[in-house]
Design an enzyme around this catalytic site. Structure first.
Site, PDB file in Angstrom:
ATOM      1  N   HIS A 198      23.696 123.883  74.053  1.00 29.88           N
ATOM      2  CA  HIS A 198      23.905 123.559  75.463  1.00 29.88           C
ATOM      3  C   HIS A 198      25.191 124.196  75.952  1.00 29.88           C
ATOM      4  O   HIS A 198      25.947 124.761  75.168  1.00 29.88           O
ATOM      5  CB  HIS A 198      23.906 122.046  75.696  1.00 29.88           C
ATOM      6  CG  HIS A 198      25.032 121.318  75.027  1.00 29.88           C
ATOM      7  ND1 HIS A 198      25.059 121.068  73.672  1.00 29.88           N
ATOM      8  CD2 HIS A 198      26.187 120.806  75.533  1.00 29.88           C
ATOM      9  CE1 HIS A 198      26.173 120.415  73.373  1.00 29.88           C
ATOM     10  NE2 HIS A 198      26.878 120.252  74.481  1.00 29.88           N
TER      11      HIS A 198
ATOM     12  N   HIS B 108      28.211 123.383  77.164  1.00 27.39           N
ATOM     13  CA  HIS B 108      29.592 122.893  77.191  1.00 27.39           C
ATOM     14  C   HIS B 108      30.531 123.853  76.465  1.00 27.39           C
ATOM     15  O   HIS B 108      30.152 124.496  75.502  1.00 27.39           O
ATOM     16  CB  HIS B 108      29.676 121.509  76.529  1.00 27.39           C
ATOM     17  CG  HIS B 108      29.282 120.387  77.451  1.00 27.39           C
ATOM     18  ND1 HIS B 108      28.775 119.203  76.991  1.00 27.39           N
ATOM     19  CD2 HIS B 108      29.327 120.294  78.800  1.00 27.39           C
ATOM     20  CE1 HIS B 108      28.529 118.415  78.026  1.00 27.39           C
ATOM     21  NE2 HIS B 108      28.845 119.058  79.126  1.00 27.39           N
TER      22      HIS B 108
ATOM     23  N   HIS C  45      32.479 107.158  85.261  1.00 27.22           N
ATOM     24  CA  HIS C  45      32.099 108.131  84.231  1.00 27.22           C
ATOM     25  C   HIS C  45      31.311 107.409  83.155  1.00 27.22           C
ATOM     26  O   HIS C  45      31.626 106.276  82.804  1.00 27.22           O
ATOM     27  CB  HIS C  45      33.358 108.758  83.613  1.00 27.22           C
ATOM     28  CG  HIS C  45      33.070 109.664  82.462  1.00 27.22           C
ATOM     29  ND1 HIS C  45      32.458 110.892  82.649  1.00 27.22           N
ATOM     30  CD2 HIS C  45      33.261 109.531  81.131  1.00 27.22           C
ATOM     31  CE1 HIS C  45      32.303 111.465  81.463  1.00 27.22           C
ATOM     32  NE2 HIS C  45      32.785 110.668  80.528  1.00 27.22           N
TER      33      HIS C  45
ATOM     34  N   ASP D  80      24.245 117.819  71.028  1.00 29.17           N
ATOM     35  CA  ASP D  80      24.904 116.643  71.598  1.00 29.17           C
ATOM     36  C   ASP D  80      23.833 115.848  72.329  1.00 29.17           C
ATOM     37  O   ASP D  80      23.055 116.422  73.095  1.00 29.17           O
ATOM     38  CB  ASP D  80      25.982 117.061  72.615  1.00 29.17           C
ATOM     39  CG  ASP D  80      27.278 117.492  71.949  1.00 29.17           C
ATOM     40  OD1 ASP D  80      27.390 117.351  70.714  1.00 29.17           O
ATOM     41  OD2 ASP D  80      28.171 117.978  72.666  1.00 29.17           O
TER      42      ASP D  80
ATOM     43  N   ASP E 149      32.815 123.374  74.341  1.00 31.31           N
ATOM     44  CA  ASP E 149      33.003 123.190  72.896  1.00 31.31           C
ATOM     45  C   ASP E 149      31.798 123.715  72.106  1.00 31.31           C
ATOM     46  O   ASP E 149      31.764 123.599  70.883  1.00 31.31           O
ATOM     47  CB  ASP E 149      33.308 121.721  72.553  1.00 31.31           C
ATOM     48  CG  ASP E 149      32.252 120.753  73.037  1.00 31.31           C
ATOM     49  OD1 ASP E 149      31.658 121.005  74.095  1.00 31.31           O
ATOM     50  OD2 ASP E 149      32.009 119.740  72.363  1.00 31.31           O
ATOM     51  N   HIS E 150      30.820 124.306  72.832  1.00 30.49           N
ATOM     52  CA  HIS E 150      29.679 124.924  72.155  1.00 30.49           C
ATOM     53  C   HIS E 150      29.495 126.398  72.523  1.00 30.49           C
ATOM     54  O   HIS E 150      28.812 127.128  71.814  1.00 30.49           O
ATOM     55  CB  HIS E 150      28.391 124.142  72.467  1.00 30.49           C
ATOM     56  CG  HIS E 150      28.456 122.729  71.972  1.00 30.49           C
ATOM     57  ND1 HIS E 150      27.833 122.319  70.815  1.00 30.49           N
ATOM     58  CD2 HIS E 150      29.136 121.656  72.429  1.00 30.49           C
ATOM     59  CE1 HIS E 150      28.110 121.040  70.603  1.00 30.49           C
ATOM     60  NE2 HIS E 150      28.900 120.609  71.573  1.00 30.49           N
TER      61      HIS E 150
ATOM     62  N   HIS F   9      27.287 111.069  75.155  1.00 33.33           N
ATOM     63  CA  HIS F   9      26.959 110.956  73.737  1.00 33.33           C
ATOM     64  C   HIS F   9      26.456 109.560  73.403  1.00 33.33           C
ATOM     65  O   HIS F   9      26.953 108.567  73.932  1.00 33.33           O
ATOM     66  CB  HIS F   9      28.194 111.258  72.881  1.00 33.33           C
ATOM     67  CG  HIS F   9      28.783 112.600  73.155  1.00 33.33           C
ATOM     68  ND1 HIS F   9      28.399 113.729  72.463  1.00 33.33           N
ATOM     69  CD2 HIS F   9      29.699 113.003  74.066  1.00 33.33           C
ATOM     70  CE1 HIS F   9      29.082 114.774  72.924  1.00 33.33           C
ATOM     71  NE2 HIS F   9      29.869 114.352  73.896  1.00 33.33           N
TER      72      HIS F   9
ATOM     73  N   ASP G  26      25.070 114.212  65.983  1.00 27.34           N
ATOM     74  CA  ASP G  26      26.272 114.074  66.825  1.00 27.34           C
ATOM     75  C   ASP G  26      26.994 112.744  66.588  1.00 27.34           C
ATOM     76  O   ASP G  26      26.408 111.681  66.736  1.00 27.34           O
ATOM     77  CB  ASP G  26      25.797 114.186  68.291  1.00 27.34           C
ATOM     78  CG  ASP G  26      26.896 113.954  69.320  1.00 27.34           C
ATOM     79  OD1 ASP G  26      28.084 113.985  68.945  1.00 27.34           O
ATOM     80  OD2 ASP G  26      26.536 113.761  70.502  1.00 27.34           O
TER      81      ASP G  26
HETATM   82 ZN   LIG Z   1      29.993 118.796  72.187  1.00 30.34          ZN
HETATM   83 ZN   LIG Z   2      28.258 118.594  74.946  1.00 25.24          ZN
END
Ligand SMILES: [Zn+2]
Ligand SMILES: [Zn+2]
Length: 547
Positions: free
Chosen positions: A71, A73, A361, A160, A75-76, A365, A192
């Site tokens: 996906h 994001h 928010h 995730d 961090d990916h 996850h 995850d």
């Molecule tokens: Zn992540």
């Molecule tokens: Zn993510």
């Protein structure tokens, strides 16, 4: 290790949040799952981002049969440009994920990528592997998990995920597929762990919609919502709610507007053109007709929100009556920046809402019950928690034990460790290089521990430089020494101290010598002198010029 074993190697993301990257290797073929970045820790002074140590891959470039991105994001995908600068391999991603990658790659001027578009349900043969993608719900649309049929068995990678039954895009995680994989028999589950500390279930994204409804119904002035540039679902919710309250939305910040434009083109953001407002038109609108979506929810120094909070943003100056919503929780390490921004916003008189005050928010996850549901559906023989700090991984491992996976079949791995599997067994079989690769401006990996240590010294105690010119051969002093310092002592009040430092240098060089010898003698003498006089340890440099 024989060639008949499957190797699963996390190059990042295990034992740390961010820089997710996993290698799945069999014989002469290697899959790479994700290529993410991590934001620097507080003591990594001046570092922009941290990326995984890819040397294991770069030493085996020819083996890479495919790169799969779960996906969009950071961090990916944040290290993809660094990976693609070094190797050429087909990249598999869903449409939105590809769009988000392309926005980033364009910034790094990487254009000729061998893209392969995938959709949930697709079956893709890749060397000895056969890949199947299934939809997972997360805080960004179009995320997938992977089922990888390997010669030793089926490996499931969750990506995730959360199990939201009423997500913003109306597409929950594919439970049927997970149950089917479980029936087929799964050798290894990689799942995850980000929220393994939270009991129960993660609330649905619809909860945020309710809170937004509340905030917009009360707001008198402008509403400013800060979130991640990639949080397409949240942006959609803000724009929809705004429209219901007669507001048009302006998008502030380069990354935010790039992503919004791309997501609109691809149909992942459903926004009628009349709901949008350009930043230039902001001034002419009645305040209660205006919403602004911007970046800065992590307190990023150059973001729109932080500049607004410091009253340095040209398009918007906040006034009492304006409402600001910070719609995310700080990533560990960003708390201080976020708090400072919140305080500044309060100072300007805005009504500020953030996670501690209202449910603005929800996490993307899954919490403990969802993690156990995943384990129960997939029924893996072996289990390795992924994506999380060390404690998250351990807590996730305990959940796996609770649902009946034998302790010896659970592997809490850290980045760099190699898990080797065959049909019946799994074991940790060695480690690969797992350094933090620090990116500072255009330099990748050139800033190492030594440079960082210098920066720490500089930031704590400043520096002191002694410079002089000596005669080559004799070492006789021709000019200097000059003593200069920054950030060490206030020079005007320390003339006497610096004068004595100069005397120490003169004494040290009086017998001459060569450049290298003189430099180290001066450094040693000054270090001792300065410490005795001030109990401080500034960075000390000796510059000796030979002529
Ligand atoms: Zn992540
Ligand atoms: Zn993510």
């Amino acid at each position: 290790m024989g060639d008949n074993k499957l190797k699963v190697i996390a190059l990042g993301g295990l034992g740390q949040i961010g820089k997710n990257m996993m290698v799945i290797e069999y014989d002469t073929s290697m899959l790479i799952v994700d290529a993410g970045l991590m934001f620097p820790e507080n003591d990594m002074l001046g570092i922009d981002i941290v990326i995984p140590d890819m040397s294991y891959i770069l030493e085996r470039k020819d083996k890479v049969t495919g790169i799969i991105i779960t996906h969009g994001h950071e961090d990916h995908i944040g290290a993809l440009s660094y990976l693609l600068a070094e190797i050429r391999a087909p990249v598999y991603a869903t449409r939105l994920t590809r769009g988000l990658c392309q926005v980033k790659l364009r910034e790094s001027r990487i254009n000729d990528v061998d893209w392969h578009l995938i959709s949930p349900g697709d079956l893709v043969p890749l060397g000895p592997f056969s890949l199947e993608f299934f939809h997972v719900c997360h805080s960004i649309p179009d995320g997938v998990g992977l089922a990888i049929q390997t010669p030793v068995g089926l490996v499931v990678h969750s990506g995730d995920f959360k199990f939201d039954h009423s997500p913003a895009d109306g597409r929950p995680t594919d439970f049927a597929k997970l149950a089917e994989l479980g029936r087929r028999g799964v050798l290894l589950l990689l799942s995850d762990s980000t929220n393994a500390e939270s009991p129960g279930y993660t609330p649905s994204e619809t909860m945020v919609a309710k809170t937004f409804e509340e905030i917009f119904s009360r707001a008198q002035g402008r509403v400013i919502v800060a979130t991640f540039a990639s949080n397409i679902s949240r942006i959609q919710q803000v724009i929809q709610t705004s429209a219901r309250y007669g507001r048009r939305t302006a998008i502030a910040g380069r990354s935010m507007s790039n992503n919004v434009r791309m997501a609109m083109e691809l149909g992942y953001l459903d926004i009628p053109e009349r709901c949008l407002l350009s930043l230039d038109d902001l001034q002419n609108q009645p305040k209660n007709h205006v919403t602004v979506v911007c970046t800065g929810s992590q307190g990023e120094p150059t973001s729109a929100l932080v500049r607004m909070a410091r009253n340095e943003y040209a398009a918007i100056s906040l006034v009492p009556g304006d409402t600001v919503v910070v719609s995310s929780t700080p990533i560990p390490g960003n708390e201080e920046l976020v708090n400072r921004t919140l305080n500044n916003l309060f100072r300007l008189g805005a009504d500020v809402y953030y996670d501690e005050l209202l449910d603005v928010h929800v996490s993307g996850h899954g919490s403990q019950e969802e993690l156990m549901l995943m384990l129960n559906m997939v029924q893996p023989k072996f289990f390795a928690p992924i994506h999380g700090e060390y404690r998250h991984l351990v807590l996730h491992a305990r959940l796996a034990e609770r649902v009946g996976i034998p302790r010896q079949n659970i592997f809490v791995l850290e980045s760099g460790q190699v898990l080797a599997l065959d049909q019946n067994s799994a074991e940790i079989a060695g480690t690969v290089s797992d350094e933090y690769v620090l990116v500072d401006g255009l330099g990748v990996g050139d800033v190492g521990q030594v440079v960082l240590e210098d920066r720490r010294l500089l930031s704590r105690n400043g520096f002191l430089v002694a410079s002089m010119v000596v005669e080559r051969g004799t070492g006789r002093l021709l000019a200097g020494p000059d003593i200069n310092s920054r950030g060490f002592v206030y020079v005007r009040e320390s003339v006497e101290l610096l004068e004595r430092a100069r005397a120490v240098v003169l004494e040290t060089v009086k017998n001459g010598g060569n450049r290298v010898g003189l430099s180290s003698q001066i450094k040693e003498a000054l270090t001792r002198f300065v410490y005795n006089e001030t109990k401080r340890r500034p960075l000390i440099l000796a510059v000796v010029l030979e002529v």
